[in-house]
Design a protein around this motif. Sequence first.
Motif, PDB file in Angstrom:
ATOM      1  N   TYR A  19      -2.820   0.778  -4.212  1.00 35.56           N
ATOM      2  CA  TYR A  19      -2.234  -0.414  -3.595  1.00 35.56           C
ATOM      3  C   TYR A  19      -1.965  -1.428  -4.692  1.00 35.56           C
ATOM      4  O   TYR A  19      -2.590  -1.405  -5.748  1.00 35.56           O
ATOM      5  CB  TYR A  19      -3.143  -0.993  -2.509  1.00 35.56           C
ATOM      6  CG  TYR A  19      -4.580  -1.101  -2.906  1.00 35.56           C
ATOM      7  CD1 TYR A  19      -5.071  -2.240  -3.494  1.00 35.56           C
ATOM      8  CD2 TYR A  19      -5.446  -0.035  -2.716  1.00 35.56           C
ATOM      9  CE1 TYR A  19      -6.392  -2.329  -3.891  1.00 35.56           C
ATOM     10  CE2 TYR A  19      -6.764  -0.108  -3.102  1.00 35.56           C
ATOM     11  CZ  TYR A  19      -7.231  -1.267  -3.683  1.00 35.56           C
ATOM     12  OH  TYR A  19      -8.539  -1.336  -4.088  1.00 35.56           O
ATOM     13  N   ARG A  33       3.860  -1.488   3.654  1.00 35.38           N
ATOM     14  CA  ARG A  33       3.829  -0.140   3.090  1.00 35.38           C
ATOM     15  C   ARG A  33       4.900  -0.033   2.019  1.00 35.38           C
ATOM     16  O   ARG A  33       5.975  -0.600   2.143  1.00 35.38           O
ATOM     17  CB  ARG A  33       4.152   0.895   4.154  1.00 35.38           C
ATOM     18  CG  ARG A  33       3.069   1.152   5.123  1.00 35.38           C
ATOM     19  CD  ARG A  33       3.511   2.260   6.051  1.00 35.38           C
ATOM     20  NE  ARG A  33       2.407   2.619   6.926  1.00 35.38           N
ATOM     21  CZ  ARG A  33       2.333   3.761   7.568  1.00 35.38           C
ATOM     22  NH1 ARG A  33       3.311   4.639   7.462  1.00 35.38           N
ATOM     23  NH2 ARG A  33       1.301   4.029   8.323  1.00 35.38           N
ATOM     24  N   LEU A  93      -8.534  -2.783   1.879  1.00 34.27           N
ATOM     25  CA  LEU A  93      -7.395  -3.409   2.553  1.00 34.27           C
ATOM     26  C   LEU A  93      -7.818  -4.187   3.799  1.00 34.27           C
ATOM     27  O   LEU A  93      -7.252  -5.232   4.104  1.00 34.27           O
ATOM     28  CB  LEU A  93      -6.346  -2.354   2.897  1.00 34.27           C
ATOM     29  CG  LEU A  93      -5.641  -1.742   1.684  1.00 34.27           C
ATOM     30  CD1 LEU A  93      -4.754  -0.588   2.111  1.00 34.27           C
ATOM     31  CD2 LEU A  93      -4.843  -2.780   0.941  1.00 34.27           C
ATOM     32  N   ALA A 123       0.842  -1.200   0.000  1.00 37.70           N
ATOM     33  CA  ALA A 123       0.000   0.000   0.000  1.00 37.70           C
ATOM     34  C   ALA A 123       0.871   1.242   0.000  1.00 37.70           C
ATOM     35  O   ALA A 123       1.847   1.332   0.742  1.00 37.70           O
ATOM     36  CB  ALA A 123      -0.908   0.000   1.222  1.00 37.70           C
TER      37      ALA A 123
END
Length: 124
Positions: free
Chosen positions: A70, A105, A91, A58
């Motif tokens: 993402y 991330r 998500l 993401a």
Amino acid sequence: MVQSLNTKLDLTTQATAFVGFTEYGNIMIGDKAFEFYHKNDPRKYIQIPWDEVDYVVASVLLGGRWIPRYSIQTQKNGTFTFASKDPKKVLKAIRVYVDGQKMVRSLGFFDVLKRAFFRKNKKK
């Protein structure tokens, strides 16, 4: 007509897939797979079974308040990038089926610069 892999749907939302050209359609998250279906052309679709998902990456900005896009990295077919109306809901729905350790991330702009310029050379 394409047959869905899912038997039960958890979430359906409007989305954009970034595969070559920008494709608009719907994301369907269910018990068996992550699926994207094109808005107008039934021949354009993406189906990713949960056992094929390697990582979910993401892009998080503004301290977690904004997630513009993402990506889903698969074991065999590469990376697919998506953007949707409410990415946090998407998500969270994915996290039910994918281990939390596989949801990461992406690197920020300055992190990429740090890696490029301040990398330690360990060559002998």
